[in-house]
Design a protein around this motif. Structure first.
Motif, PDB file in Angstrom:
ATOM      1  N   ARG A  55      -4.794  -9.953   6.336  1.00 59.60           N
ATOM      2  CA  ARG A  55      -4.090 -10.799   5.374  1.00 59.60           C
ATOM      3  C   ARG A  55      -3.970 -10.109   4.022  1.00 59.60           C
ATOM      4  N   ALA A  56      -5.026  -9.424   3.603  1.00 60.07           N
ATOM      5  CA  ALA A  56      -4.991  -8.721   2.323  1.00 60.07           C
ATOM      6  C   ALA A  56      -3.892  -7.661   2.324  1.00 60.07           C
ATOM      7  N   ILE A  57      -3.774  -6.930   3.422  1.00 62.35           N
ATOM      8  CA  ILE A  57      -2.723  -5.917   3.521  1.00 62.35           C
ATOM      9  C   ILE A  57      -1.349  -6.575   3.470  1.00 62.35           C
ATOM     10  N   GLN A  58      -1.180  -7.645   4.241  1.00 64.17           N
ATOM     11  CA  GLN A  58       0.121  -8.329   4.278  1.00 64.17           C
ATOM     12  C   GLN A  58       0.480  -8.960   2.945  1.00 64.17           C
ATOM     13  N   ASN A  59      -0.534  -9.366   2.173  1.00 64.29           N
ATOM     14  CA  ASN A  59      -0.286  -9.985   0.865  1.00 64.29           C
ATOM     15  C   ASN A  59      -0.138  -8.964  -0.252  1.00 64.29           C
ATOM     16  N   GLY A  60      -0.254  -7.682   0.093  1.00 62.24           N
ATOM     17  CA  GLY A  60      -0.087  -6.647  -0.916  1.00 62.24           C
ATOM     18  C   GLY A  60      -1.298  -6.416  -1.787  1.00 62.24           C
ATOM     19  N   ASP A  61      -2.472  -6.840  -1.329  1.00 62.75           N
ATOM     20  CA  ASP A  61      -3.694  -6.599  -2.110  1.00 62.75           C
ATOM     21  C   ASP A  61      -4.183  -5.171  -1.862  1.00 62.75           C
ATOM     22  N   THR A  62      -3.358  -4.219  -2.258  1.00 61.48           N
ATOM     23  CA  THR A  62      -3.603  -2.808  -1.919  1.00 61.48           C
ATOM     24  C   THR A  62      -3.651  -1.925  -3.161  1.00 61.48           C
ATOM     25  N   LYS A  63      -3.919  -2.532  -4.301  1.00 63.00           N
ATOM     26  CA  LYS A  63      -3.918  -1.785  -5.561  1.00 63.00           C
ATOM     27  C   LYS A  63      -5.355  -1.501  -6.023  1.00 63.00           C
ATOM     28  N   TYR A  64      -5.450  -0.718  -7.101  1.00 63.05           N
ATOM     29  CA  TYR A  64      -6.745  -0.529  -7.732  1.00 63.05           C
ATOM     30  C   TYR A  64      -7.336  -1.889  -8.136  1.00 63.05           C
ATOM     31  N   THR A  65      -8.654  -1.975  -8.084  1.00 59.42           N
ATOM     32  CA  THR A  65      -9.338  -3.150  -8.626  1.00 59.42           C
ATOM     33  C   THR A  65     -10.201  -2.694  -9.803  1.00 59.42           C
ATOM     34  N   ASP A  66     -10.856  -3.633 -10.441  1.00 58.43           N
ATOM     35  CA  ASP A  66     -11.866  -3.247 -11.438  1.00 58.43           C
ATOM     36  C   ASP A  66     -12.873  -2.321 -10.779  1.00 58.43           C
ATOM     37  N   VAL A  67     -13.393  -1.377 -11.520  1.00 58.95           N
ATOM     38  CA  VAL A  67     -14.357  -0.417 -10.977  1.00 58.95           C
ATOM     39  C   VAL A  67     -15.533  -1.138 -10.319  1.00 58.95           C
ATOM     40  N   ALA A  68     -16.034  -2.185 -10.945  1.00 54.69           N
ATOM     41  CA  ALA A  68     -17.222  -2.890 -10.445  1.00 54.69           C
ATOM     42  C   ALA A  68     -16.908  -3.882  -9.343  1.00 54.69           C
ATOM     43  N   GLY A  69     -15.623  -4.021  -8.970  1.00 49.60           N
ATOM     44  CA  GLY A  69     -15.270  -4.916  -7.878  1.00 49.60           C
ATOM     45  C   GLY A  69     -14.355  -6.040  -8.308  1.00 49.60           C
ATOM     46  N   THR A  70     -13.721  -6.684  -7.342  1.00 54.01           N
ATOM     47  CA  THR A  70     -12.825  -7.806  -7.638  1.00 54.01           C
ATOM     48  C   THR A  70     -13.642  -9.003  -8.118  1.00 54.01           C
ATOM     49  N   PRO A  71     -13.045  -9.830  -8.971  1.00 54.73           N
ATOM     50  CA  PRO A  71     -13.747 -11.055  -9.386  1.00 54.73           C
ATOM     51  C   PRO A  71     -14.166 -11.913  -8.194  1.00 54.73           C
ATOM     52  N   ALA A  72     -13.315 -11.977  -7.165  1.00 57.15           N
ATOM     53  CA  ALA A  72     -13.629 -12.812  -5.997  1.00 57.15           C
ATOM     54  C   ALA A  72     -14.872 -12.312  -5.279  1.00 57.15           C
ATOM     55  N   THR A 269     -16.057   7.622  -7.961  1.00 55.10           N
ATOM     56  CA  THR A 269     -15.165   7.045  -6.944  1.00 55.10           C
ATOM     57  C   THR A 269     -14.220   5.999  -7.488  1.00 55.10           C
ATOM     58  N   SER A 270     -14.520   5.445  -8.665  1.00 53.70           N
ATOM     59  CA  SER A 270     -13.836   4.262  -9.165  1.00 53.70           C
ATOM     60  C   SER A 270     -14.080   3.105  -8.194  1.00 53.70           C
ATOM     61  N   ASN A 271     -13.072   2.255  -7.956  1.00 52.86           N
ATOM     62  CA  ASN A 271     -13.345   1.043  -7.172  1.00 52.86           C
ATOM     63  C   ASN A 271     -13.458   1.314  -5.676  1.00 52.86           C
ATOM     64  N   THR A 272     -14.193   0.431  -5.011  1.00 54.13           N
ATOM     65  CA  THR A 272     -14.244   0.406  -3.553  1.00 54.13           C
ATOM     66  C   THR A 272     -12.895  -0.071  -3.024  1.00 54.13           C
ATOM     67  N   SER A 273     -12.573   0.269  -1.782  1.00 53.80           N
ATOM     68  CA  SER A 273     -11.304  -0.131  -1.157  1.00 53.80           C
ATOM     69  C   SER A 273     -11.017  -1.620  -1.369  1.00 53.80           C
ATOM     70  N   SER A 274      -9.824  -1.917  -1.852  1.00 52.76           N
ATOM     71  CA  SER A 274      -9.439  -3.314  -2.077  1.00 52.76           C
ATOM     72  C   SER A 274      -9.408  -4.102  -0.770  1.00 52.76           C
ATOM     73  N   ILE A 275      -9.028  -3.455   0.323  1.00 56.07           N
ATOM     74  CA  ILE A 275      -8.970  -4.129   1.619  1.00 56.07           C
ATOM     75  C   ILE A 275     -10.384  -4.477   2.090  1.00 56.07           C
ATOM     76  N   SER A 276     -11.298  -3.528   1.958  1.00 55.51           N
ATOM     77  CA  SER A 276     -12.685  -3.780   2.348  1.00 55.51           C
ATOM     78  C   SER A 276     -13.296  -4.896   1.501  1.00 55.51           C
ATOM     79  N   GLN A 277     -12.941  -4.929   0.223  1.00 56.13           N
ATOM     80  CA  GLN A 277     -13.473  -5.991  -0.635  1.00 56.13           C
ATOM     81  C   GLN A 277     -12.988  -7.362  -0.187  1.00 56.13           C
ATOM     82  N   ALA A 278     -11.721  -7.454   0.200  1.00 59.78           N
ATOM     83  CA  ALA A 278     -11.196  -8.732   0.691  1.00 59.78           C
ATOM     84  C   ALA A 278     -11.912  -9.154   1.973  1.00 59.78           C
ATOM     85  N   ALA A 279     -12.185  -8.181   2.843  1.00 63.41           N
ATOM     86  CA  ALA A 279     -12.923  -8.482   4.077  1.00 63.41           C
ATOM     87  C   ALA A 279     -14.340  -8.938   3.758  1.00 63.41           C
ATOM     88  N   ALA A 280     -14.964  -8.325   2.748  1.00 66.70           N
ATOM     89  CA  ALA A 280     -16.340  -8.675   2.387  1.00 66.70           C
ATOM     90  C   ALA A 280     -16.433 -10.083   1.821  1.00 66.70           C
TER      91      ALA A 280
END
Length: 400
Positions: A55-72, A269-280
């Motif tokens: 779903r994250a990929i389909q919704n376009g959640d494929t950009k850089y995030t904050d270095v420390a992780g997404t707020p979610a 490394t900057s941020n962790t993969s945005s897709i992996s973060q959505a899965a987490a």
């Protein structure tokens, strides 16, 4: 002029990764090899977690995030710490990293000065000492034997602390032994730590979800909230949610330390993969039933492996409280010669001969700063484990 920096002389390649690579190479060459060296669940990532990534990929959640992780995800981690351990961390006191190892690397590199000491109970995970050494610190090992359940006592901790001590690193449940501390056992350590206000605590709880027979591993701040301001509580998704390849580690800590780690991560490394973060986020907030299923299977495997290994002459295997490892004592084989003619002078000889003669890949105890033992991962099928234990029994029975 040397190409490679002198600092790399302080560390060695990960020996668990080296053994796993050798086993894979032998398999690729046609050898019948059973690999028990890798610390990786053999379960697939639960479907709801994979669906969240899609779903994250389909919704376009494929950009850089904050270095420390997404707020979610930072909010989900804060909620996890509160739900599971009763620890209150604000989202800004949370950092997301590319696996638990990066959390450890960032925390130690951001805080250790040359000569600072880090106390590490042994047996220990292979990377702790090397990361301390890379940061120009000094690992201080505290041996904790099988007779003590592979756990450190308060008296041992007190004796190890010096004016140079910067960190205590504790792994609960432990890799490589599966040993785990309950609240009462940790209280004996926290009582010592309260007397030493300059010592910081790094608790690696990555195997927290994998505990058996009703055992509940505790964590430092849960047991002693007064240590919150000098403790980093690390966890992740790799073991409990079978998400090793997704590379999600996280930690809660005082804001000043989180900011220091964020600064270092921002230049690496900057941020962790945005897709992996959505899965987490889904892993932590979604259904948790898959964990119970995995724990039930691991417990059955643990019981089988311990029983079978204790039937092998020369071996003595402790039944662990958690994780998915056993760490048998093989001192009863020292001085013997294998059927293939190999003299067993140390645990490394045992492990190498076992791989060469019987095709079973394990990891020698010296890799975990605790010779005379070897590590087996039971994160593989019952059939493979049963056959591996039969081969180990045959290997030990063939010694003279």
């Amino acid at each position: 002029m040397n190409l490679v920096a002198d600092r790399l002389d302080r560390i060695a390649p990960s020996q668990t990764i080296t053994v796993t690579a050798k086993a894979r190479a032998l398999k690729a060459a046609g050898r019948d090899v059973i690999g028990l060296s890798s610390g990786e669940p053999d379960f697939d990532t639960p479907q709801n977690i994979k669906d969240a990534a899609i779903r994250a990929i389909q919704n376009g959640d494929t950009k850089y995030t904050d270095v420390a992780g997404t707020p979610a995800l930072r909010a989900a981690v804060a909620a996890k710490f509160k739900r599971d351990s009763g620890i209150d961390y604000k989202p800004e006191e949370i950092i997301i990293a590319t696996g638990g190892k990066q959390v450890i690397f960032n925390a130690l590199l951001a805080t250790i000065n040359p000569g600072d000491e880090a106390i590490i109970p042994t047996p220990c995970w292979v990377s702790y000492p090397d990361i301390v050494s890379l940061a120009e610190g000094t690992p201080v090992f505290v041996p904790c034997g099988q007779n003590a359940g592979f756990k450190m006592t308060g008296e041992q901790l007190e004796a190890a602390i010096t004016r140079k001590t910067k960190w205590l690193i504790i792994n609960n449940p432990s890799n490589p032994t599966g040993a785990a501390y309950n609240a009462e056992e940790l209280k004996k350590l926290t009582d010592v730590l309260l007397r030493h206000p300059d010592v910081w605590i790094f608790t690696d709880d990555i195997y927290e979800k994998l505990a058996y027979d009703g055992f509940t591993p505790a964590t430092i701040v849960q047991v002693e909230p007064r240590l919150r301001d000098r403790t980093i509580t690390m966890n992740g998704c790799s073991k409990g949610y079978a998400m090793t390849g997704w590379r999600i580690g996280f930690a809660g800590a005082p804001l000043a330390l989180i900011k220091a780690m964020d600064k270092l991560q921002g230049q690496s490394t900057s941020n962790t993969s945005s897709i992996s973060q959505a899965a987490a986020v889904e892993a932590l907030n979604g259904p948790q039933e898959s964990i119970n299923g995995m724990v039930e299977v691991y417990k059955r495997r643990r019981d089988m492996v311990v029983e079978l290994l204790n039937k092998a002459p020369g071996l003595r295997c402790h039944k662990p409280e958690g994780a998915f490892y056993v760490f048998p004592d093989m001192n009863g084989c020292i001085g013997k010669t294998t059927k293939g003619g190999r003299l067993i002078s140390a645990d490394k000889d045992f492990v190498e001969a076992l791989l060469d003669e019987e095709g079973v890949a394990t990891v020698h105890g010296d890799a975990f700063i605790f010779p005379g033992h070897f590590r087996i991962s039971y994160a593989t099928s019952d059939e493979a484990l049963r056959e591996a234990c039969a081969r180990i029994q045959r290997f030990c029975e063939g010694m003279r």
